[in-house]
Scaffold this active site. Structure first.
Site, short mmCIF file in Angstrom:
data_model
loop_
_atom_site.label_atom_id
_atom_site.label_comp_id
_atom_site.label_asym_id
_atom_site.label_seq_id
_atom_site.Cartn_x
_atom_site.Cartn_y
_atom_site.Cartn_z
N GLY A 21 0.85 -1.14 0.11
CA GLY A 21 -0.19 0.17 0.00
C GLY A 21 0.84 1.21 -0.05
O GLY A 21 0.59 2.40 0.50
N SER A 23 2.03 3.48 -2.33
CA SER A 23 1.85 4.18 -3.41
C SER A 23 0.69 5.66 -2.64
O SER A 23 0.39 6.46 -3.63
CB SER A 23 1.30 3.90 -4.58
OG SER A 23 -0.12 3.38 -4.47
N GLY A 25 -1.33 7.56 0.93
CA GLY A 25 -1.84 7.86 2.23
C GLY A 25 -0.52 7.34 3.10
O GLY A 25 0.50 7.77 2.81
N TYR A 179 -15.60 -3.36 8.27
CA TYR A 179 -14.29 -2.89 8.33
C TYR A 179 -13.80 -3.42 9.59
O TYR A 179 -12.43 -3.74 9.74
CB TYR A 179 -14.40 -1.48 8.24
CG TYR A 179 -12.79 -0.92 8.22
CD1 TYR A 179 -11.71 -0.95 7.20
CD2 TYR A 179 -12.38 -0.06 9.18
CE1 TYR A 179 -10.53 -0.56 7.30
CE2 TYR A 179 -11.08 0.48 9.25
CZ TYR A 179 -10.26 0.35 8.41
OH TYR A 179 -8.99 0.82 8.19
N LYS A 183 -10.11 -5.47 10.91
CA LYS A 183 -9.25 -4.92 11.62
C LYS A 183 -8.75 -5.96 12.91
O LYS A 183 -7.57 -6.02 13.54
CB LYS A 183 -9.29 -3.39 11.99
CG LYS A 183 -9.07 -2.72 10.75
CD LYS A 183 -7.69 -2.54 10.13
CE LYS A 183 -7.59 -1.66 9.39
NZ LYS A 183 -6.05 -1.66 8.72
#
Length: 313
Positions: A21, A23, A25, A179, A183
């Site tokens: 991830g 690329s 944030g 979500y 997590k």
């Protein structure tokens, strides 16, 4: 005792890090800051154009542009074989040496009430949040922990596997039904160390992070959820990355990025590894006292919101 002259537990200069991830944030911010500390960085994501731009940015932030190397790999990490390919490619690129750091930042959030979000989307959340991390961890640890004969064993530098989780794994909030379970599953992967090897495993638990993904969340997030998380003041990706890296340098395992998140962690420590036995024990006591007030408040707000707005059909 007070952290004076403490050794850096997370040296990265000259070491090789994979950021999934990477690329966008938080992942991109982590990659940039590790580059600024002298690491060789490999960023992994699905969009080639973003990856190319990220590598150019890393070159500009490098501590030593002559010594450091950067690479991007396009991959879909929901496929376990792709994770194995990434680890193999990075090992070959790194002159046959396995990566020293793997930091899992891939994933996105699709907020919504559990009963209102199609089950296909909920499966997608588990794939892109949990399975990208689990697949990458599996491929990485199989590489790092492969048995070798005692006669050829060599001591390697300490390696770090880092998961990016969320404080929702400690305290679920209404409106994150698809979500939060993913997590929570990531949190369950955590161990503070791997047996018989110098491998440390850490998990970072941010709250809101200002990013394009956060902007998309806000467009579909239930109004109740926005009300319940009013005290969450989103941080920039750079802030979260800097706080997390500083905590890794102190040798912490379960890492939060703001005071509220730390209090949320205190309610759910259980048998989890402690950053500080004394500090986390007091934190746990304090957090449980605080949440005697917080839990009824959250429930009352949700109940009153339902009375005002009506229940879903």
């Amino acid at each position: 005792m007070f952290g004076l002259n403490r050794e850096n537990e997370f040296p990265v200069e000259g070491r090789t890090a994979i950021i999934t991830g990477g690329s966008d944030g938080m992942g991109r911010a982590v990659a940039g800051q590790l580059a600024g500390k002298g690491a060789h960085v490999v960023v992994v994501a699905r969009t080639a154009a973003k990856l190319e731009a990220t590598v150019e940015e890393l070159k500009s932030k490098a501590l030593s542009s002559l010594k450091q190397r950067f690479l991007y790999i396009r991959a879909d990490l929901t496929d376990a074989t792709e994770c194995e390919r990434v680890v193999a490619e990075v090992t070959a690129w790194n002159d046959g040496a396995a990566p020293d750091i793997v930091w899992c930042c891939a994933g996105f959030c699709h907020p919504g009430f559990f009963t209102e979000v199609p089950i296909q989307v909920q499966r997608q959340q588990m794939d892109t949040v949990y399975w990208t991390a689990a697949n990458m961890a599996h491929a990485t640890l199989r590489n790092w922990l492969a048995p070798v004969s005692p006669s050829v064993q060599m001591r390697t530098s300490r390696r770090h596997l880092i998961f990016t989780c969320s404080t929702l794994a400690f305290v679920p909030i209404a409106g994150y039904g698809p979500y939060s379970p993913a997590k929570a599953a990531i949190r369950s992967l955590h161990r503070n160390t791997a047996p018989a090897a110098d491998v440390k495993i850490h998990t970072v638990f941010p709250m809101g992070i200002l990013s394009p993904g956060f902007d998309n969340e806000q467009k579909i997030k239930p109004e109740l959820t926005k009300m319940l998380e009013e005290s969450d003041k989103p941080q920039t990706p750079e802030e979260v990355a800097q706080i997390a890296i500083s905590a890794l340098e102190r040798g912490e395992y379960l890492i939060t990025t703001m005071l509220i998140g730390n209090i949320m962690k205190g309610t759910a420590l259980g048998p989890s590894p402690r950053n500080s036995i004394i500090g986390d024990t007091f934190l746990s006591w304090l957090s449980n006292l605080v949440f005697l007030q917080v839990i009824p408040d959250l429930r009352n707000k949700a109940f009153n919101w339902g009375k005002t707005n009506g229940l879903p059909q």
